[in-house]
Each structure stands twice: as C-alpha cells, then as structure tokens.
Write a protein that holds these residues in place. Structure first.
Motif, PDB file in Angstrom:
ATOM      1  N   LEU A 557       5.294  -6.176  -3.040  1.00 14.97           N
ATOM      2  CA  LEU A 557       4.454  -5.531  -4.031  1.00 14.97           C
ATOM      3  C   LEU A 557       5.067  -4.172  -4.294  1.00 14.97           C
ATOM      4  CD1 LEU A 557       0.905  -6.308  -2.671  1.00 14.97           C
ATOM      5  CD2 LEU A 557       2.000  -7.319  -4.624  1.00 14.97           C
ATOM      6  N   LYS A 564      -2.624  -5.388  -9.005  1.00 15.99           N
ATOM      7  CA  LYS A 564      -2.565  -6.415  -7.972  1.00 15.99           C
ATOM      8  C   LYS A 564      -3.871  -6.501  -7.182  1.00 15.99           C
ATOM      9  CE  LYS A 564       1.797  -7.375  -8.690  1.00 15.99           C
ATOM     10  NZ  LYS A 564       1.898  -6.952 -10.079  1.00 15.99           N
ATOM     11  N   TYR A 565      -4.581  -5.402  -7.159  1.00 10.38           N
ATOM     12  CA  TYR A 565      -5.833  -5.426  -6.416  1.00 10.38           C
ATOM     13  C   TYR A 565      -6.882  -6.236  -7.172  1.00 10.38           C
ATOM     14  CZ  TYR A 565      -3.975  -1.555  -3.615  1.00 10.38           C
ATOM     15  OH  TYR A 565      -3.225  -0.776  -2.794  1.00 10.38           O
ATOM     16  N   HIS A 780      -3.486  -8.880  -3.416  1.00 12.65           N
ATOM     17  CA  HIS A 780      -2.954  -7.916  -2.457  1.00 12.65           C
ATOM     18  C   HIS A 780      -3.122  -8.418  -1.026  1.00 12.65           C
ATOM     19  CE1 HIS A 780      -3.018  -4.020  -0.275  1.00 12.65           C
ATOM     20  NE2 HIS A 780      -1.992  -3.819  -1.053  1.00 12.65           N
ATOM     21  N   HIS A 783      -1.034 -11.551  -0.382  1.00  9.39           N
ATOM     22  CA  HIS A 783       0.367 -11.194  -0.127  1.00  9.39           C
ATOM     23  C   HIS A 783       0.528 -10.701   1.300  1.00  9.39           C
ATOM     24  CE1 HIS A 783       3.903  -8.542  -0.192  1.00  9.39           C
ATOM     25  NE2 HIS A 783       4.387  -9.462  -0.992  1.00  9.39           N
ATOM     26  N   THR A 784      -0.386  -9.838   1.711  1.00  5.22           N
ATOM     27  CA  THR A 784      -0.336  -9.308   3.069  1.00  5.22           C
ATOM     28  C   THR A 784      -0.377 -10.443   4.082  1.00  5.22           C
ATOM     29  OG1 THR A 784      -1.573  -7.437   2.245  1.00  5.22           O
ATOM     30  CG2 THR A 784      -1.421  -7.660   4.624  1.00  5.22           C
TER      31      THR A 784
ATOM     32  N   ARG B 224      -6.620   0.043   0.101  1.00  5.12           N
ATOM     33  CA  ARG B 224      -5.837   1.180  -0.328  1.00  5.12           C
ATOM     34  C   ARG B 224      -6.201   2.417   0.477  1.00  5.12           C
ATOM     35  NH1 ARG B 224      -5.794   5.341  -3.922  1.00  5.12           N
ATOM     36  NH2 ARG B 224      -3.838   5.638  -5.041  1.00  5.12           N
TER      37      ARG B 224
END
Lengths: 875, 875
Positions: A557, A564-565, A780, A783-784, B224
């Motif tokens: 990212l 993306k969030y 997000h 992906h993590t 975040r």
C-alpha cells in the motif's frame, strides 16, 4: 551418531514419499517410526551400558568424550551457533569474492598498462577481457543454474513472503551465483554485489540449515527456516558493506512487509559477527591497520556543515528522487524493449551469450581511457571512483581546477581541456544509462553500488558547484569554514541509492561505509525527500523486477492512500465461489474440477446452508476421483462380477443387492492392497514412482493410474482432460494377468454408476480452518492480514455461511486501482468499530433468518415455533 | 466549513451514544445521516452557485480563496502534514522542557553556590530544593492525572498491541506529564526523560489527531491512529536524544512485536524533522554554532581502537549484561518490598507524598557535594557527568591521577585523597541503587538516562584501567596509539542501557549522541553480549513494569526456545467452551451468563453439530436477556392482560392462544417505542442516560432497566446478580403512572414463561468470523498470530466444529512454561507441513464421520445410504 542421523533422515525421506497418498499409511508409518526410535534408544542405552561395563583406564575418558559430543550436538540446535557459523561462512565467502574481484581488476589494469606501446592492442585488451568474463559468467550461470541470474532480492522478498520458489536455494545455485558474480564484477562493468550477496547469504543459510539438520531436528521447522533466511539477508548486506546496522535495516526494508522484532537480534548478531570477521580478515591480510570503515572519510568534526547549506542538500534529495525513478523506469524500458523486438529477441535467444557480449563491448569501448573514457574517469574502478568522490578536499578551488594538486587516483578526474564539472556531468550521464543497461545482462549482479557511485558523483557535482559559488565558505563568528564537497557526495550517494531501492536505511549504510556520522541531518533529509519523490513516481527497483518477472508478490500500500481504508472486501470479492458439499456425488466433483482452476475448493455443509466447513486442495479431489474411477477398482469389479457369474450359474438368487456387495468387497480388497504397500518394503516399486513429484511441491499431487480405455470413452476422456497424465505402461503390463476385460460400453456404464455415488471424504486431507474474512473488512486490513500471514486466498463468510472468496489476484487488482468503488458511497458511521470484527447489518440479519428458518424446518421437539414466529414479525 | 465538520462530529457523537442499543436505531440513523449529508451537499452546491452568480470584482478572488481553502483542508488529511506538525510540536515541547530543566538545575546551583558561607544553609538549600520539586511533581500528577506517573513505554507497548487503556491519551495526562517531568528532572535526581517523552509524543499525536479530525474524516480510522502512535513513539525517542535513526529503532524494539515496514518512513520522517527542529532551536538560541550531536566526542579517527582491545570491550558487554539484569531485579525488588510491607504501605498510602520526599531526601543528602558527594562527583548534573565521562583525554596517565590537568567539570572527579578509580567505583555503586530507587518514585520519569550514565562511568573505569595497564598504548608499525578511555565509556553506556531495555538500537543512539561512529564494532559486540546475558536472566525493564502493573500484554517468545515449536494448540486449549446454540432459550442464555466470565461467547449451530457460526459479546447477550425480562415488556403484558380481562368480561372466549396474542402485541408496541426514541429527538432523556458508559469501552455494555421486584423474586435476583446495577429510580418514577401492578408470584410466573422462549438473535451484533485455529497449530504460530492481529482469544475448530478456545491467558501460561507437554511425545513427521494449514488425522476423520452421520439421519432423497456405509467400513 551421525550415521544414525542420516538413517532417520532417510526414513523421513521415505515418509515424505509416502505422505499424501493415504492417511492410513501415515498412521502406520508413525507407529513404525515410533517403534524404530524406541529401538534405537534401547540400542543407544545398550551401547552406553556397554561403555560402562568396559573396564580400563580410557573408559572414563571415552565416556567423557561421548558426553561432550552429545552436549555439543545438543548445542548445535541453538540459534546463535547457527548464526555464528552463518556469519563466519559469509565473511569468508565475501572476503574471497572480494579478493578474486580485486585480482581480476588488477589483471585488467596490468594488461592495459603493459600494452601501452600499441593503442589498438591496448584497446583489444581493455575490451576483450570484460567481454570474455561476462560471457563466461552468463554462460556458466545459464548452464548450471539459471536461477542465479540477477539480483536475488526480489526472489528473496517473495520467498520470505512464504512462496516456495523452486531451485532458488540449492547448492548448484550457490556455486553459480558465487562464480558468476566474481566474474561479472571482475570485468569492471558497472554492476553491484549487494543483491547477489543477499541471495548468497540466503543460500548459505539454507545449505547450512540442511547440513545442521543432520545433527538436530529443529532445522526442519519451516517457520524457523524463514526466520533464519531473514537473518541471512541482513548478513548479506551487512558483510557486503561491512555495515551491520545498515545491513539489518536495509534487508528489513527491502525484503519484509511485516517484521518480527524478535528476529531483530538475529540479524544484528549475525551481521555484526560477519562484518567483524570480514574486517578482521582485511587486518590479517595487512590491508588495513585496524578495523575501520570501508570507505573512510576524514571530514572535519567541528563544523561539518552550516544551516544555510541545507537547501542544497534538499535539492540533492529531490533531484535524486527524480533520478532514481528515471533509473527504474529506464531499466524496465530496456527489458521491455528487448522483449518486444521479436526479431532481435529471436536472434538473441538463439545465441544467448550474444546480448551480454554486445552490451559489454559497448560499455567497455565507451570507457576506454585513451578514448571517450578520458572524459569520465574511465580508468578508475568503481571502488576507486567512490574513494576519490568522497575525498575531503575540494577539487575546484576558486572555481578553476588548476590550483588543486591532483594526487593518485584523483588525477583521473582532471582533464587538460575540460574542467572537473564537465567530467563529472559526463560521468553521471554515461554511467547512468550504462548501469541501467548493464543490470539487464543475465549475470548475477545488483544495481546498488553503481547507483551509489552515480549518486556520489552527483553530490560531488553539487558540492563542487557550491564550493565554487561560495569560495570563502560560510562565515561564522569570524571563523571561515570551507564547504566540504565530499559531504555532498555522501549525501548524494545515500539519496540516489535510497530513491532507487525505496529505502531510508541507505542513510545508515553511508555512515557505516564512511565511518562518519557528522552529516546525519543532511543525509536523512535528502534520503527522505528522495524517497518521497521516487515513491510517488515509480515502484522500487526490486518491485519493478518482481513485476517484470511476474513473481507472486503482493504490492505494498503506497504512501497514505486514504481511499484504501474505504474499500471493503465485499467490493472486491468473487461471489461465485466454487464449492463442494459434504454430500455431493463424484459427478459433482467431476464437474467442479472441470470448470474451475482454483488450487483449493471450499467444502460447505450443503447448498442450502452454505456453512463453510473447510477447504480441500484440488489435487486431493483429483485423487479421490481417480481412486473412484481407477483401474484397480474396476479390476476388482470385474473379478467380483466373474465370481457372481459363477454364483449365478449355481443359484439364481436375487441380483438387486449384488452391486452393493461387490462394492463392499472391492473396497476391502483395495484397502488390503494399500496396507500391504505401506507396511512392507516395496516389492512392486512402480506404484511409488508417481509420488515423487510430491516432494517438490508443497501441495500433494497424486498422479493417477491411467485407465486403459479408448479415447472414445466419454468419462475416461474427462479424466484425461483433468489430469493430463501419460499412460502408465508399467501398470498396464503389471495388470496384464487379469484375463477378463470389460467392453467399452460396460466401462462407460460402470463409470456412470461410480460417478453417481456419494463422495467419501475420509481419505481426504481437509484444511479445517481456512482463513475467513467478513464482508465489511477493509482493504487495508485485508492487505495487512494477507501479508502478515502469507495467505493465498481467504473465504468471506457471514455467520458461518460462505458468501465469497478473495485471492491474491483480486487484492492485487484492488491495490493497483483497477477496482474502484462504484459511485460515491456514504461511508457508514462507526465503520472503524465494525472493522474490529463485530458487524451487524440488515443483510446479516436476513442471513441469520435463513439459518433460523432452516432450523425451524427441522423437526425439533418443541412447540414454541409459533411464538418464535411472532418474535420475528416486527422485523 | 469547520463548523460543518463540528456538526458532523457532534452528530457522530450522538450516534456513538445511540449505537449499541438496537441495530434498528442505527439503520434509521444511517438513513438520516445520509439524508443530511445529501442535503448539506445540496446546500454546498447552492452556495457554490450563489458564489458564481455573485457579480463584482472580488467574486473571482473569493472563489479562488474558497478553492484554496478547500484544497488546503483536503491536504490536511495527508500523513506527511500530520507528521510534520507532530515533529514540530514535539521539538518545541522538547526544547521548552529542556530549557526549563536547565533553568531549574541552574537555580539549584546558584542557591548552593550563593550560600557557601554556611555549610548547614548550603545543605538545606541542596536538599530542600529537590524535595520540594519532587513532592510538587508527585502531588501534581497524582491530582491531575495519575496515569502520567512512570515511564509510559510499557503503557504505549500495551496500547500499540490494541488494548484500550483509559485516560492514557488525554489532554490532562499531557499537562500532568509535561509539568511533572520538568519538575522531576529539574530536581537533579537520577531520572531519565526518554520514557516520558515517548508518552508525551503519543499524547501529542493523539491530541493532534483529535484536533485534525475537525477538518477531515481520515483521523477517525483506528488502524491509522495506531500507525501514527507508532510514529509518535519514534519521535519521542528521536527528539529526546536528537537521534532520529536510533529513536525509530529503539521505539520499534521497545514497543512492537511485529513491525509494519510501511510505517517505517513515517517514523523516520517525523523523527528527523523533529530532531532537526530541536537542534535548529539550539542554534537559534546561540547554544550551538551549527547542528551537531548532543554529546559530541572528539576521538581520533585514524586508529580508533586496536583488535587487541576487543576482549576488554567484550568484558564490558558481559558485565553490563549482569549489571542490567541486576538493575531490573533491584527495581522490581524495591517495588515489591514496599508493596509487601503492609504497615509501611499503609502509612505511605495515607501520606502519598511522603515516599517521594523521603527518597529524595536520602538521595540528595548522599550527593551533597561537601559531604559524601565529593567522592562521587556529586555536584555534577547528569548531563555534565556524561560530558566529562565521554571526554577524549585520559584521566589516569601513568596510573597516577596527578599529572592530568583537570579542567572545568572534570575537576569534580578529582579528589585530593582518593584517586579517580575510587571515585568512579563509588559513583557507579551509589548511582546504581539510587537510580533503581529513584525510578520507583511516583513521578513521570524514565530510567534510560541514569542507566546510560552509569554505563558510561563503568566503561570509563575499564578504559582508565586499560590506559593504566598499557600506559604506552598499543604499538603498531612504530606508531604509538594511546588508549581512549572515552571510547570505552561510549561502549559501556550503550551496553548497560541495552541490557536494561533489552534493545540493540542503543548502539545507534550512542553514535548519534556522540556524532562518531568509529567505535561501531566494539559497541555492537558489547551491546549484543550484554543483551544475551541480560535476556537470559531477567525480563526487560519495561516488561518488568508491565508485569508489576499487570497490564494485558503477551510476553515474547525468548531467545531460541525450541520447545515452543513442539507445543500445539491442543495442548493448551480449553476444551470446555461456553457456547450458545442458535435455537437456545433465554433460560440457556441465563445459565450460560451466570456460570462463565468470558467477554465473548461462541455461537454454534446446535449442540449436536457444534458448527461455529460466530461469537457474541457478553454484553449483547445481557441486553437481550434484559430486554426479554425488562420492565417495558412486562408493563405491556400487564396492559394487555387488563384489556383481555375487559374482553373476558364481555365475551368468554377461548383463552388458550391469548398468551401468544398478548406477546405479539407487546412486541409490536415495544418496537414502536424504540423507533420513537430513535427517530425523534429525546423528549424523554432518561432512557439515553444508561448508554453513556458505552462511550468509554470498546464493547457495548447496556445497563438494563431494573425490575421493580422484591429481592425474594428468583429470576429478578438472577438478573441483579448478572448486572449489579443500582435500581433506576428515575425509571420507577417515570412508569409510576401505570396503575396495575403484578404480584410477586405473577411476576415470577411471567418471567419463567419468558425464559422458556427461544432467543431471537436478530437484534444482536454477531461477529460472523471469529478467529479460528486448528488443534495442530504450533504455539509458535499461535503466538505470532495473536501478536500480529492483536487477538484476545481464538476458537479452535475442526472442520467447522468448535472444539476449544484459546485466550491470551492460556497462551501466556504456556509461554511462561507452566504448561508442559505431557510425557515425551513423538513429534509426528512432517509436522511443519501440517502447520501450513492442511491437517488430517484419525481424530478428524471421526469428526467428519459425525457430520456425515448427521447428514444421513436427515431425510435425504437418495437411496445410496447403504453404499456409503460400505464405504466407511474399512476405516
């Protein structure tokens, strides 16, 4: 003792061969092995006792020796032993490679120097030498192990993500990489060694791990091996630059997405030890007086730079950012250009060694010192250029170069006609495209060092300009501090290499390389700016290579992509999931296998409930199907039928349940056979043969025994279509003794019958807990999770029900931006809370309804159905 | 625009209040909000149009301004803006705190110096000053925010793991921490500031994030915010030592288990910017000529150390390892001792400020320069001691101290009677226990800096000894290089602080602090050895504090504990899982809630299948239960009954289905009420009140409206037992208008009836994909997954069936070694393959059987049951 270990190893090898056939076999083997271990333990204790019984003076000594040996062997499993060994090996390898490279380069210089009477001969020598070396390197790696070509960092990045790349960690590759790299760098081309060193270190770790596993079992743990590979990457960079800290950080940045801090010390430990030994070898070789930095600088400590110089450093950073992006782009462009030009490619493919030779010829012609090379310090090797560039003296005093007494190698930068600025500009421009071109040669090579040198030259250029602009330096309280162009060179080197590799830790590497940290703030500022610019424009060099080579890797990212969030799994998942139900027939299985191409299939309870139970590998299902339709079973059926026929002749009984009977019998016999295979040593070796491929893949693929049917047979065809296996001639011969054959029609009928049976999953390996996501999981987070756990795919469920699947492909697409959320979505309030796992929407409520309804349909021994109905009404 | 943001914010606040009541409400709110946003969008476009329509010269200007404003506000969401602001704020805070501390220390010196006529007055001044400051600091933090006490690193570690610690990131805490820290450090006690600075930086980030969220929505994303907190930790360390690289690494090592490399640049960026501003402020304040290191050293560059000195460095490393472990042990011992001594504790608890005052009195008495302080350089501040210890001159030439001309602060180490070795030893010993004691004072303080100074002193001691031992230094090619004791001090400082904090990055911090990297290898070697020794003996200081404070944190897997690879989830999981079934009654729910104490409960399909569908929070279930048995429903029932009675009087009808009827009606009315509550603004404010606690907890706890029943009532009691809520007087008053009351017996009957109903999960928030593990998952992998994903518990499933649960508690136990695998297990071959997800054992086969059997029991429209039975037989 060692022999014992080898035995066990061999045994396990056998089991690996066996594994994946039938789980029953595995159970038998486990028991056998347990027995064998018990036995060997007894034997060992017997030998111990016999030692005790042994009378004599040396008995105690021997016992002591044995105990020491045992202790030592038990210690072998410790991490730090492994890391010390790894560091030692890598330091030696690094030193030897460096030594050989130095000799090669000296040889070239000597040849070039010895032939100074004749310019043409000199040119021939200057050009032929690298062409021969590069061609040899390319040919050697091509023949021995094509995997050794290139940097190795992209591959290590992929391997550390959990993907198994074949042949990348073998001894052959090691040899090819080491020798290929030595020849390539010995040629004097603008090539680097940090990428190959990362690969070499990983190879060392893998081989050492294999070697050590002869002594202890811990080396067979996959998770541990990956941890060790991560440490090895750090060692690779660390001993390449004698920079342990920078090495660790660089390797983390370049290879990891998520880094386990518990591995941190491993990297530091091994890299420090390695750097230490590497430098100690230099001391012992009388190259150095003591352990110091590789490219030691001698800038003044008191007033390294002024605040007012910071804008210049920032300019270097930003320009390096653009330069770095351009380098990556140029490199990719060259590769793509060569790929696209079909006529050229065809020609080059035939003569694989022509391309390296041509490129080398071009580059070495241009750097020929009496020729164009005189304008770009062509006679200096990479290392020499760097040393001169980092020099703490100013070249361009008063803006004119004459006054400076060029000593030693620095003379190369001086030219009677043009001043030092022109030389530097030509050097930067020429080296830039040369490096981008040279790194596309199929030899083991990296791009870090060439880029580093170009960056240093660029920094030097800015520094010399500054020195020319402010000839009296910056005034401060009456003291005059001249500008140090060498400091600018350090900043430029860090910035450009940082921009190309997208790393910040090049800053640390330059401190360790130069042995001075006084320019820390300018370096950090320039590196960060360069990174910001380069990351906005291009992927890193390694990611670019990953894309070119199409390695299975998940892109990062980017810097602060907020959108993306807001993308969720439901936006990117595939809703049309291939699944099989618990009570499906072989026909369903067959159809599912024919249509989809996914590696794993979801197992759900039933089509109505869609409750996810697990996932099954495609290969497992294929083997199930082939078992059901396989030759042995049909033979059994034939035998059974013939028996029946005999019986029929004797007594005309009811034939309705004969089918059933025959099946049960066949089943029994089948299992008898498999047990025989597993418990006795292979008298019939052929059936084991098809299992060998299982060793090389992580998934267990079973090659089915081919059906001896004609191509016109319908379902036989289908099977062939599925498996694409060649006819098993041996099996045919083997079973030639069965006299009774079925006709084509009979076979087709029999297969149709078999296909209608329900699948028996008992022999099947099921992954009982495949990874699950919820629809509302953000991209997000997905992906993590994917990069953290190295997932390949994940099912999307809602209260147990399977509703979709997300694989790496979808995720990659979503990240690369080809999927956009349709329309402007009002982000639901409190979405972040929902991310944490608990989600509740009307959608789910209705799904819960379905489950609910299903339950009501079941005949439950309760009378409260009416009341529950009234409960549901208000919804 | 900003006002608009505030509105939305307020709206979301309301929703937070609302959320967790009924999901229906949320739906209504979402729609409402969507409508509102659409409206405001229209309004905005209207205003845009009106701007366009506005005639005149300044119209364009205004449009331009508005656009610029919009652009700027949209940029506010970018990460780098946030990071620059964070860096700026922290640099300012850091500089101001440093400035105030310096003034405080100067004031003490001035007082002490001014009173040199009278020794007693001097003593009083020397002692009173720190006592007052420390007492003020302790009192101030105690009153304003007790969370500000201590280091803050352990708490940040816990917060970054995903645990919500209340009140740790508020403005109050910020004020308390900053002022408390300034006073505490201004007192001259051996306290550090790096821990508090980490906390202060995190506070800054959290507050800045809150402030920024007024402009953009991105600041509300939880993921975040955690990324930003991680960057903030780096900034904290970075600007505390003006060491950006070391700061980033130290913060990673100290706070993370798994580090996301994509956050790396954030830390670097913010820390560099912060360190830059911090040093620029010093330049502008004319403290420094230019940007240089905080504790700049001037060791020679040419021959920093000889190979033969390495054993001495190694000795420093090993001794520091033991020393570091001892420090952590001593610190914990003091805390535990004070806790255990009940009489002392009672006394101290009453007079909370007495303990700090006493400790300060003791320490400052001992350091009184004319008293015992003369033997331990008592008059030097921490910073001054460090500067003198890192001095590049040798104090003990020829083994005798006389010849050395002690200049400036270095004089303090000289004593007429005893030589410098004795002074150093006394300094080390005294400071050691003083620091361990001082860090237990309840003020904001860290231990890094005191330990760092002690380490430097120890290194200096070894260095001076070496210099005395080899007075002529090391001979090398005729050149004499003296030994540099200052270099030893650097090594010692890094090693001891590394040992106490269990970090390797202290090495980088010393390079940045001193501005010299020449001793890189000795420092690395010493730090690694110190870490190896210290980690083998004690947990790190921060982990020790975590244990003392009992913070919810998962311990690390230690250095190479191989056995962890062999423990599996099945060895540690709890098999007796609390679960609820999809068709359970409220009575089952009640019983489950009464017995267990887990925060979440598993939801399975049925007791027979045990298929895991999801998990539900305890609070959700409690609210379900309270809804079912709540007062409103009963009132409805009563009303209904009275209506019925009236009807009965009119017509004597069949009363069998009246119950059902009444229930349906009550249901309808109940939902009407809730809709009313949500769609209209609160006319009745009382029902919203119980929801406030939901704001402070991540889980939504609903306080039930208490039943007005007598304590003798059975199920009313049970509910009370569950919720422990105080009687809601207001609710009672509010409903006082209902004239008709039920008798106790009627209530009990009614409740029994209600409990027998089936639970309706539609209003319930279900986590549809709780994390699942397999029995065969190794402890190592489980630990990884738990720390990666910040899990609290995970269910163990086998082909969809729930078979166990593992929570943090079990994992912690297993790691701390209280769980051992029973007996010697033969590790199944190829276990590592199985770790990767696919597992298959007889166990699972039998479980599959059960599912299978269940399916067969269902009336499926197939005849192949017999054949499938024959299939299963060979198993």
């Amino acid at each position: 003792m060692a022999g014992d270990g080898t035995d066990q190893r061999a045994l396990q090898y056998e089991q690996t061969l066996m594994y994946g056939r039938y789980t029953q076999e595995l159970g038998v083997y486990a028991k056998e092995e347990a027995a064998r271990i018990r036995e060997s333990g007894q034997r060992r204790s017997v030998s111990d006792r016999s030692l005790h019984e042994y009378k004599g003076r040396c008995a105690k000594c021997r016992i002591c020796t044995v105990r020491c040996q045992k202790f030592l062997i038990s210690r072998v499993g410790e991490d730090w032993i492994f890391l010390i060994l790894l560091g030692l090996v890598m330091a030696l390898v690094s030193w030897v490679v460096d030594f050989c490279i130095a000799i090669c380069l000296q040889a070239q210089k000597w040849m070039y120097g010895g032939l100074d009477s004749n310019l043409f001969l000199q040119y021939l020598a200057w050009v032929t030498y690298p062409v021969v070396l590069i061609t040899f390197s390319a040919g050697f790696t091509q023949i021995l192990a094509p995997q050794a070509v290139g940097s190795g960092i992209p591959e290590m990045k992929t391997i550390l993500r959990g993907v198994v790349l074949k042949e990348y960690l073998t001894f052959k590759t090691f040899v090819a990489k080491v020798i290929g790299l030595t020849c390539a760098l010995g040629s004097g081309m603008p090539l680097g060694k940090e990428g190959p060193f990362v690969h070499i270190a990983s190879l060392c770790a893998a081989l050492l791990s294999k070697f050590m596993s002869l002594f202890g079992g811990i080396y067979e743990n996959e998770a541990r091996n990956i941890e060790m590979l991560a440490a090895a990457c750090a060692v690779g960079v660390g001993c390449c630059f004698a920079a342990p800290i920078g090495g660790v950080l660089f390797s983390i940045e370049v290879t990891s997405t998520f880094f386990a801090v518990r591995n941190y010390w491993r990297g530091f430990f091994a890299a420090t030890f390695s750097a230490f030994i590497f430098r100690v070898l230099a001391v012992w070789n009388k190259d150095e007086e003591t352990i110091t930095a590789l490219f030691k600088t001698r800038f003044r400590l008191d007033f390294p730079f002024d605040l007012q110089e910071l804008p210049a450093f920032a300019v270097i950073g930003i320009a390096s950012g653009f330069g770095g992006a351009l380098f990556v782009y140029l490199n990719r462009l060259i590769v793509q250009f060569i790929r696209k030009q079909k006529t050229i490619t065809k020609f080059l493919m035939k003569k694989r060694l022509l391309y390296p030779a041509l490129v080398t010829l071009l580059i070495s012609t241009l750097t020929f010192p009496p020729g164009f090379g005189q304008f770009m310090a062509g006679k200096l090797t990479q290392k020499e250029s760097l040393v001169t560039l980092l020099d703490n003296r100013t070249w361009a005093k008063q803006g004119i170069a004459e006054e400076f007494d060029y000593l030693g190698n620095s003379q190369a930068w001086q030219h009677p006609q043009v001043n030092v600025f022109v030389t530097l500009v030509i050097f930067i421009v020429m080296k830039f495209w040369m490096s981008a071109l040279a790194t596309t040669i199929p030899v083991p090579c990296g791009a870090f060092m060439p880029v580093f040198v170009i960056g240093a030259a660029f920094g030097r250029l800015v520094g010399e300009s500054m020195a020319a602009w402010f000839p009296d330096g910056i005034h401060m309280d009456g003291t005059i501090y001249n500008i140090v162009p060498g400091g600018y060179a350090v900043v430029g080197a860090a910035a450009l290499s940082g921009a190309v590799t997208h790393t910040v830790s090049t800053a640390v590497i330059v401190f360790e390389l130069t042995g001075q940290i006084s320019h820390i703030l300018p370096v950090m500022i320039a590196v960060i700016l360069a990174n910001a610019v380069a990351q906005a424009l291009q992927p890193s060099l390694y990611d670019s290579i990953i894309r070119i080579k199409k390695l299975p890797y998940l892109p990062e990212l980017g810097w602060g992509h907020h959108e993306k969030y807001n993308i969720r799994v439901e936006d990117i998942m595939i809703r049309d999931v291939r699944y099989i139900t618990l009570n499906c027939t072989y026909r369903d299985l067959h159809n599912v296998l024919l249509t989809g191409h996914l590696k794993t299939l979801a197992l759900v309870e039933s089509t109505e409930s869609m409750i996810l139970l697990g996932s099954i590998e495609r290969a497992q299902l294929q083997s199930l199907l082939s078992q059901q339709l396989g030759h042995p079973r049909r033979l059994e059926y034939i035998r059974e039928r013939s028996n029946e026929d005999k019986k029929k002749r004797l007594s005309v009984a009811s034939s309705q349940n004969s089918d059933d009977c025959s099946q049960r019998a066949s089943q029994e016999v089948r299992f008898q056979i498999t047990t025989e295979e597993s418990s006795f040593s292979p008298t019939r070796t052929t059936p084991q043969k098809p299992l060998k491929p299982a060793l090389k893949r992580s998934s267990v693929v079973e090659r089915p025994t081919e059906l001896p049917t004609s191509p016109s047979d319908n379902s036989g065809n289908a099977l062939k279509h599925l498996f694409c296996a060649s006819p098993d001639a041996e099996a045919l011969e083997d079973d030639g003794d069965v006299e009774d054959y079925m006709t084509m029609r009979e076979i087709a009928e029999w297969e149709e019958m078999q296909l209608d049976e329900q699948v028996n999953f008992n022999n099947c390996k099921i992954d009982p807990a495949p990874f699950q996501l919820v629809e509302r999981t953000s991209l997000h987070k997905t992906h993590t999770i994917f990069s953290l756990l190295g997932l390949d795919h994940a099912y999307v469920t809602s209260i147990g029900r399977l509703i979709g699947v997300v694989s790496l492909k979808e995720l990659r697409k979503a990240i690369e931006g080809s999927v956009t959320v349709k329309g402007v979505k009002v982000r639901p309030p409190l979405a972040s809370f929902r991310d944490s796992g608990t989600s509740s929407s009307e959608n789910e409520a209705t799904e819960l309804h379905k489950l609910w309804d299903r339950h009501k349909n079941m005949p439950l021994p309760r009378e409260n159905t009416t009341s529950s109905e009234s409960d549901e009404k208000p919804l």
